[in-house]
Structures are given as structure tokens and as C-alpha cells.
Design an enzyme around this catalytic site. Structure first.
Site, mmCIF file in Angstrom:
data_model
loop_
_atom_site.group_PDB
_atom_site.id
_atom_site.type_symbol
_atom_site.label_atom_id
_atom_site.label_comp_id
_atom_site.label_asym_id
_atom_site.label_seq_id
_atom_site.Cartn_x
_atom_site.Cartn_y
_atom_site.Cartn_z
ATOM 1 N N CYS A 30 -0.559 3.827 3.052
ATOM 2 C CA CYS A 30 -1.677 4.638 2.578
ATOM 3 C C CYS A 30 -2.556 5.123 3.714
ATOM 4 C CB CYS A 30 -2.498 3.854 1.568
ATOM 5 S SG CYS A 30 -3.300 2.361 2.221
ATOM 6 N N CYS A 43 -2.621 -6.698 2.328
ATOM 7 C CA CYS A 43 -3.597 -6.109 1.420
ATOM 8 C C CYS A 43 -3.674 -6.914 0.120
ATOM 9 C CB CYS A 43 -3.246 -4.657 1.134
ATOM 10 S SG CYS A 43 -4.459 -3.789 0.115
#
Length: 357
Positions: A194, A102
Site C-alpha cells: 500500500c 501491520c
């Protein structure tokens, strides 16, 4: 100057923004919407990074600080670069590192482009790391250091990115947030991925594998054997195990058995004794350099192979974007798919992705 602060909704990025305000900069808060978390929150499973609840916290923190806040839709990019990579890696018998992916693919490059479009000179985040004289360094607080996840940053970013919390501790951050009356001062740190609320990553892998057209047969149950070839049981899919795992294998044995290898071609999981987990060297691919490191005959470095893990003394033999890491002493439970990050003291020299041991 005008700066953009990446606002996750957590207390760290909020204090990073507060410090920029106190320094007299013109601050803009940007929050990325990374995945569709609405259904998860309706089931009471929300509150993770960049979820709707966290985006609202970021907005409220910006209101408290008196700065503008914008939300950026990066769901397509995040799905392609992080979630789909996550599924492919597990389907191939490796253990991915989505946080590093990410940072590499989503957070810095796209956010910097947005910042420049807004006329900002700096991109600021709440990472616990330091940038000094063009070098990426560990955060001063060892318990919060996040430099391991940042090794794949473009080297050019070191001139335009700031980590104002690099010398801070979490205790100081929360105390500052309480003093400022920020709405997320007591918000707990996220302890899970997440996009995998509840910790069931297998469900995510299966759904994305189907959407990507991957061979679903590779995710079916298979054999668990010991290193001598004895059949011990059956696993629920190679995407549900990782090297070093002991619990949840569904086998009974006189002594604890640990996952030694995952063989995707035959869907076989090999387990064994703890000392069979010892690794003397690893092959690292897609190596990134954050410092001038071109020593094909080998350089001495400390190499970290997992987040929260210690760095191990090693010789790193570089050849282009590939490296062989030879550890001075054996390292236990090294999982292909994870990152191997090279350090000289506190400085991040570079790193890559572990392909094999």
C-alpha cells in the site's frame, strides 16, 4: 451485539460488514488512514489499501449498508511500526514482510481498543481465514488463504475477532457485492504494497533510512560475486535485492544467476546456480504461539516460509522465543526477514521471523 468492522475500502471488508448487518448486529465501520497517499493519488498512483480513494469507497459502502463510518488516523503508528521496520530490515540485508507486521502492530490491537471504546463486543475483518474453537485456521479457499499473515496475532484476540469470509471464495464475495449494489463490487485486488505504489521500494527505504539516521553508506552500490568469489558486476544497493532474485541484477552470465546471500557488512551480493538456493534448515526468532506448542525436542509441523508458498514438512525445535526448523527436503530461496509459520493441518500453531538459513 455491537460489532466494529475494519473497512479497508475493498470488497472483502464490505461484504464482512454486510454479513454482520444481515446477522442482525449493530455494525460500525472503521477505516484506518495509514499513510499520506494524497500526493501519490494526484500522480495517478492511488487506489491502494486505506488510501483516500479507498477510504471514500469504504464510506460509500457503509452508506449503502446503512451503517455509520469513521476514519481513524493511525499514520504515526503505521510509519513507526511498519514503514520504518521495512527500511531497517532492507538496510540490514533482509526481506521484510510488512503485511504481517501491520496485522501484528497496527490493525488488531489498536482497532480492538477503538472497538471497545465504542462499546463493541467483536472486531470483524475481511481476512480469508477461520477461527474455530479458539484456533486460527486457514481460509477454506486455498487461493485466498491469508492465515500466513496472521500468525503474530495475540492469542487472546481469537476470542473477540471474527473472520466471516473464512469459508467464502472471492467469486462468491463479488457476486454478493453486485447483488447488494456496493460501489466496490468490481474493484480490483491490490497487487502491491500500500505504501509503495509503482513497486519502487528502494525509494521508500532510502527516504526513511535518512529520516531514521541509518548508515546511508550501507545502501550504496556494491559488488556482485559468485559463490566462488568471482566479481561479476555491481548492484545498486543491498536494499534493492532479495534472496532468490534473478532479474534486474545488471549482470551478464552464460547461465541465469540467482541471489544466494546479501552481506550487509561488505555490501556484497552473492549469486549462484538454482540448486545453490536449497536450504535445509532455518533459525526463527521472536516466535509467537497460537496453540500449546512447547516441545523443545522437536515437533512435526508443516512450515510455510512465504505467502503463496506451499507448506513444507519439518521438525521444529523450540527454545523460548527461538526455533530451529529442519526441513525434511530442501526448500528453495528462503529469505531472512520473512515469516516462518507453523501449521498442523489447517491450524496455525504459531510462527516467527526467519533470521538466518
Amino acid at each position: 451485539m455491537r460489532v466494529v468492522v475494519a473497512m479497508s475500502g475493498g470488497v472483502d471488508s464490505s461484504i464482512a460488514a454486510a454479513l454482520m448487518v444481515e446477522a442482525g448486529h449493530e455494525v460500525v465501520g472503521l477505516t484506518m488512514a495509514l499513510y499520506d497517499a494524497g500526493a501519490q493519488e494526484r500522480r495517478g498512483r492511488g487506489g491502494t489499501c486505506c488510501s483516500p480513494a479507498e477510504i471514500d469507497l469504504a464510506r460509500r459502502a457503509c452508506d449503502q449498508l446503512g451503517i455509520p463510518h469513521y476514519t481513524v488516523d493511525e499514520r504515526k503508528r503505521f510509519t513507526a511500526a511498519v514503514i520504518d521496520d521495512f527500511a531497517r530490515e532492507y538496510a540490514a540485508g533482509r526481506t521484510p514482510n510488512p503485511c504481517a507486521r501491520c496485522n501484528e502492530q497496527v490493525k488488531f490491537g489498536p482497532l480492538l481498543a477503538r472497538a471497545r471504546a465504542l462499546g463493541a463486543e467483536r472486531l470483524v475483518t475481511g481476512h480469508y481465514a477461520r477461527i474455530e474453537s479458539g484456533a486460527l485456521l486457514r481460509g477454506a479457499d486455498p487461493s485466498k488463504d491469508q492465515s500466513y499473515f496472521l500468525f503474530a496475532m495475540d492469542r487472546a484476540l481469537l476470542d473477540v475477532v471474527e473472520f466471516p469470509l473464512g469459508t467464502w471464495t472471492k467469486q462468491l464475495v463479488r457476486a454478493k457485492a453486485r447483488a447488494l449494489g456496493l460501489p466496490n463490487a468490481e474493484a480490483p485486488d491490490s497487487q502491491e504494497l500500500c505504501f509503495v505504489p509503482g513497486g519502487d521500494h528502494g525509494e521508500i527505504v532510502e527516504s526513511r533510512a535518512q529520516a531514521l539516521g541509518l548508515d546511508l553508506g550501507a545502501l550504496e552500490p556494491g559488488e556482485i560475486r559468485d559463490s566462488a568469489g568471482t566479481l561479476l558486476g555491481e548492484h545498486r544497493g543491498i536494499h534493492r535485492v532479495t534472496v532468490g532474485q534473478r532479474r534486474g541484477l545488471g549482470i551478464s552470465a552464460e547461465r541465469p544467476r540467482y541471489v544466494l546471500k546479501v552481506l550487509p557488512e561488505s555490501r556484497t551480493v552473492i549469486v549462484g546456480e538454482p540448486d545453490e538456493l536449497d536450504v535445509h534448515s532455518v533459525i526463527v526468532e521472536d516466535v509467537r504461539r497460537l496453540a500449546d506448542i512447547d516441545e523443545p525436542e522437536g515437533m512435526f509441523a508443516s512450515v510455510q516460509v512465504r505467502h503463496r508458498g506451499v507448506a513444507h514438512s519439518a521438525i521444529v525445535e523450540l527454545e523460548g522465543t527461538r526455533a530451529r526448523v529442519r526441513f525434511d527436503t530442501p526448500v528453495r530461496a528462503v529469505a531472512p526477514g520473512q515469516a516462518a509459520v507453523f501449521y498442523a493441518g489447517d491450524q496455525v500453531l504459531g510462527g516467527g521471523w526467519i533470521r538466518s538459513t
